[in-house]
Design a protein around this motif. Structure first.
Motif, PDB file in Angstrom:
ATOM      1  N   LEU A   1      39.187  32.143  51.977  1.00  0.00           N
ATOM      2  CA  LEU A   1      40.493  31.384  51.655  1.00  0.00           C
ATOM      3  C   LEU A   1      41.271  31.081  52.425  1.00  0.00           C
ATOM      4  N   ALA A   2      41.986  29.754  52.404  1.00  0.00           N
ATOM      5  CA  ALA A   2      43.204  29.314  53.410  1.00  0.00           C
ATOM      6  C   ALA A   2      44.258  30.269  52.886  1.00  0.00           C
ATOM      7  N   PRO A   3      45.342  30.255  53.741  1.00  0.00           N
ATOM      8  CA  PRO A   3      46.524  31.186  53.476  1.00  0.00           C
ATOM      9  C   PRO A   3      47.309  30.604  51.818  1.00  0.00           C
ATOM     10  N   GLY A   4      47.544  31.155  50.912  1.00  0.00           N
ATOM     11  CA  GLY A   4      48.140  30.740  49.804  1.00  0.00           C
ATOM     12  C   GLY A   4      46.805  30.062  48.982  1.00  0.00           C
ATOM     13  N   GLY A   5      45.739  30.868  49.217  1.00  0.00           N
ATOM     14  CA  GLY A   5      44.510  30.194  48.419  1.00  0.00           C
ATOM     15  C   GLY A   5      44.451  31.080  47.070  1.00  0.00           C
ATOM     16  N   ARG A   6      43.791  30.271  46.090  1.00  0.00           N
ATOM     17  CA  ARG A   6      43.667  30.818  44.740  1.00  0.00           C
ATOM     18  C   ARG A   6      42.229  30.820  44.398  1.00  0.00           C
ATOM     19  N   ALA A   7      41.946  31.635  43.403  1.00  0.00           N
ATOM     20  CA  ALA A   7      40.671  31.774  42.909  1.00  0.00           C
ATOM     21  C   ALA A   7      40.567  31.957  41.150  1.00  0.00           C
ATOM     22  N   VAL A   8      39.737  31.173  40.636  1.00  0.00           N
ATOM     23  CA  VAL A   8      39.589  31.533  39.317  1.00  0.00           C
ATOM     24  C   VAL A   8      38.352  32.220  38.879  1.00  0.00           C
ATOM     25  N   LEU A   9      38.379  33.157  38.164  1.00  0.00           N
ATOM     26  CA  LEU A   9      37.348  34.077  38.033  1.00  0.00           C
ATOM     27  C   LEU A   9      37.050  34.088  36.699  1.00  0.00           C
ATOM     28  N   ALA A  10      35.965  33.556  36.077  1.00  0.00           N
ATOM     29  CA  ALA A  10      35.592  33.434  34.777  1.00  0.00           C
ATOM     30  C   ALA A  10      34.251  33.965  34.494  1.00  0.00           C
ATOM     31  N   GLY A  11      33.913  34.249  33.156  1.00  0.00           N
ATOM     32  CA  GLY A  11      32.704  34.685  32.483  1.00  0.00           C
ATOM     33  C   GLY A  11      32.931  36.181  32.683  1.00  0.00           C
ATOM     34  N   ILE A  12      34.115  36.712  32.847  1.00  0.00           N
ATOM     35  CA  ILE A  12      34.155  38.173  32.933  1.00  0.00           C
ATOM     36  C   ILE A  12      34.180  38.758  31.323  1.00  0.00           C
ATOM     37  N   ILE A  13      32.947  39.568  30.873  1.00  0.00           N
ATOM     38  CA  ILE A  13      32.940  40.253  29.565  1.00  0.00           C
ATOM     39  C   ILE A  13      34.168  41.309  29.282  1.00  0.00           C
ATOM     40  N   ALA A  14      34.846  41.245  28.255  1.00  0.00           N
ATOM     41  CA  ALA A  14      35.922  41.807  28.235  1.00  0.00           C
ATOM     42  C   ALA A  14      35.998  43.323  28.440  1.00  0.00           C
ATOM     43  N   GLY A  15      35.121  43.798  28.146  1.00  0.00           N
ATOM     44  CA  GLY A  15      34.777  45.425  28.559  1.00  0.00           C
ATOM     45  C   GLY A  15      34.658  45.574  30.103  1.00  0.00           C
ATOM     46  N   ARG A  16      34.643  44.557  31.110  1.00  0.00           N
ATOM     47  CA  ARG A  16      34.502  44.865  32.222  1.00  0.00           C
ATOM     48  C   ARG A  16      35.861  44.316  33.040  1.00  0.00           C
ATOM     49  N   ARG A  17      36.890  43.835  32.276  1.00  0.00           N
ATOM     50  CA  ARG A  17      38.034  43.318  32.691  1.00  0.00           C
ATOM     51  C   ARG A  17      38.779  44.229  33.548  1.00  0.00           C
ATOM     52  N   GLU A  18      39.215  45.550  33.401  1.00  0.00           N
ATOM     53  CA  GLU A  18      39.885  46.424  34.159  1.00  0.00           C
ATOM     54  C   GLU A  18      39.079  46.545  35.465  1.00  0.00           C
ATOM     55  N   GLU A  19      37.691  46.566  35.657  1.00  0.00           N
ATOM     56  CA  GLU A  19      37.108  46.880  36.785  1.00  0.00           C
ATOM     57  C   GLU A  19      37.196  45.712  37.785  1.00  0.00           C
ATOM     58  N   VAL A  20      37.085  44.334  37.108  1.00  0.00           N
ATOM     59  CA  VAL A  20      37.155  43.257  38.170  1.00  0.00           C
ATOM     60  C   VAL A  20      38.602  43.233  38.640  1.00  0.00           C
ATOM     61  N   MET A  21      39.535  43.246  37.674  1.00  0.00           N
ATOM     62  CA  MET A  21      40.909  43.379  38.170  1.00  0.00           C
ATOM     63  C   MET A  21      41.418  44.216  39.292  1.00  0.00           C
ATOM     64  N   ALA A  22      40.661  45.577  39.198  1.00  0.00           N
ATOM     65  CA  ALA A  22      41.025  46.708  40.184  1.00  0.00           C
ATOM     66  C   ALA A  22      40.390  45.965  41.327  1.00  0.00           C
ATOM     67  N   ALA A  23      39.214  45.591  41.426  1.00  0.00           N
ATOM     68  CA  ALA A  23      38.626  44.991  42.601  1.00  0.00           C
ATOM     69  C   ALA A  23      39.291  43.938  43.188  1.00  0.00           C
ATOM     70  N   ALA A  24      39.865  43.078  42.380  1.00  0.00           N
ATOM     71  CA  ALA A  24      40.847  41.944  42.902  1.00  0.00           C
ATOM     72  C   ALA A  24      41.980  42.416  43.723  1.00  0.00           C
ATOM     73  N   GLU A  25      42.437  43.534  42.999  1.00  0.00           N
ATOM     74  CA  GLU A  25      43.851  43.846  43.538  1.00  0.00           C
ATOM     75  C   GLU A  25      43.291  44.775  44.976  1.00  0.00           C
ATOM     76  N   ALA A  26      42.302  45.417  44.936  1.00  0.00           N
ATOM     77  CA  ALA A  26      42.005  46.266  46.154  1.00  0.00           C
ATOM     78  C   ALA A  26      41.660  45.172  47.291  1.00  0.00           C
ATOM     79  N   THR A  27      41.205  43.952  46.961  1.00  0.00           N
ATOM     80  CA  THR A  27      40.974  43.031  47.801  1.00  0.00           C
ATOM     81  C   THR A  27      42.002  42.033  48.383  1.00  0.00           C
TER      82      THR A  27
END
Ligand code: SAH
Length: 305
Positions: free
Chosen positions: A257-283
């Protein structure tokens, strides 16, 4: 689609189970599914018109009558048996009917309707269409690859794309399927788009769809596994995949990703939302927006660089 024999698979289930069954059919490679009768959420963009005669509710999909058919049906039965154990899906009836490709196409045409998602209208090629105001039209026919604009995860991706895209962006569409998001990105003003898919059939279908929309100059489609072998940078990454694939993707994403880059992550099954959000924050991502419709969640992320 031309020539050959197909099998029409009809699974009769109550409206509240149609999404689960449609997902199982998608997972077996059905390019699209037809929801029969009433749908559980009539208010969600009514992509499939309710057929005039009151037919029993269920889901219909088409598979080629080839060597894989038996295996596909076994997998479908196994998946439905699993769902019976996990979420109390009642026993379902599966009907099979051989059809010619021509009949298959006609069957689609009877059900497939334009669908509007924000400013984007996804319209089958055989319909005349007059865009309204700022509307952007993309032409897409149901085919063998996932992504006709009717699935909730595709719709969520299209909504977040419209929010995230800046004119001239270099866009990467991971798991492009039919190419729907890549084509929409180009139609909405992306500079260049690269669509990637692991499935060679999707690559072929997406290329044809890109050409049919006149975007060969700006949209490239290639076979590839997530970011493997990519060295260029992107401003916006679209990924309508699964929670498991997002977890695999996230650690490698900032590098592309270039500086200021964005990402759209879709297809996340509701039960795994926190897990994906935590991984995103950790990155090192910040969640700018989240949208959810029942079973599915989609995130718009921004790098902190
Ligand atoms: N983007 C489309 C299709 C999403 S379906 C839409 O939004 O409607 C997900 C797609 O990801 C499928 O076409 C599947 O073949 C592809 N896919 C699955 N795993 C992948 C991987 N590891 N790398 C690239 N593509 C993958």
């Amino acid at each position: 689609m031309s020539g050959g024999r197909w099998v029409e698979v009809t699974v009769k289930v109550a409206p509240e189970w149609t999404e689960l069954v449609a997902a199982a059919l998608h997972a077996l490679g059905a390019g699209g599914t037809v929801i029969l009768g009433r749908t559980a959420e009539e208010e969600t963009t009514a992509a499939w018109a309710t057929p005039p005669d009151e037919e029993p509710s269920g889901v219909r999909a088409y598979f080629p009558a080839d060597d894989l058919l038996g295996e596909r049906l076994d997998l479908l039965r196994a998946r439905l048996a699993e769902a019976r154990a996990e979420v109390d899906l009642p026993p379902v009836e599966i009907g099979l009917r051989p059809v010619e490709a021509a009949a298959w196409e006609e069957a689609w045409k009877a059900y497939y309707r334009p669908v509007r998602i924000g400013r984007v209208a996804v319209v089958p090629s055989w319909l005349a269409w007059q865009p309204e105001g700022e509307e952007v039209t993309i032409r897409l026919d149901p085919g063998l690859a996932f992504g006709t604009g009717t699935h909730p995860t595709t719709q969520q991706s299209l909504l977040l794309l419209q929010e995230a895209l800046r004119p001239g962006d270099r866009v990467l569409d991971l798991g492009t399927g039919s190419g729907i998001l890549a084509i929409a990105a180009a139609a909405l003003g992306a500079g260049t788009v690269l669509g990637r898919d692991l499935d060679p059939v999707a690559v072929e279908v997406a290329r044809a769809n890109v050409a049919a929309n006149g975007f060969e100059g700006r949209v490239r489609i290639e076979e590839g596994d997530l970011l493997a072998g990519l060295e260029e940078d992107f401003d916006l990454v679209l990924a309508n995949l699964t929670a498991g694939l997002h977890l695999e993707l996230l650690p490698c994403l900032p590098r592309r990703l270039a500086p200021g880059g964005r990402a759209v992550l879709a297809g996340i099954i509701a039960g795994r939302r926190e897990e994906v959000m935590a991984a995103a924050e950790a990155t090192g991502f910040e969640t700018v927006k989240e949208i959810g419709a029942g079973e599915w969640v989609a995130l718009l992320l921004k790098t902190d660089r």
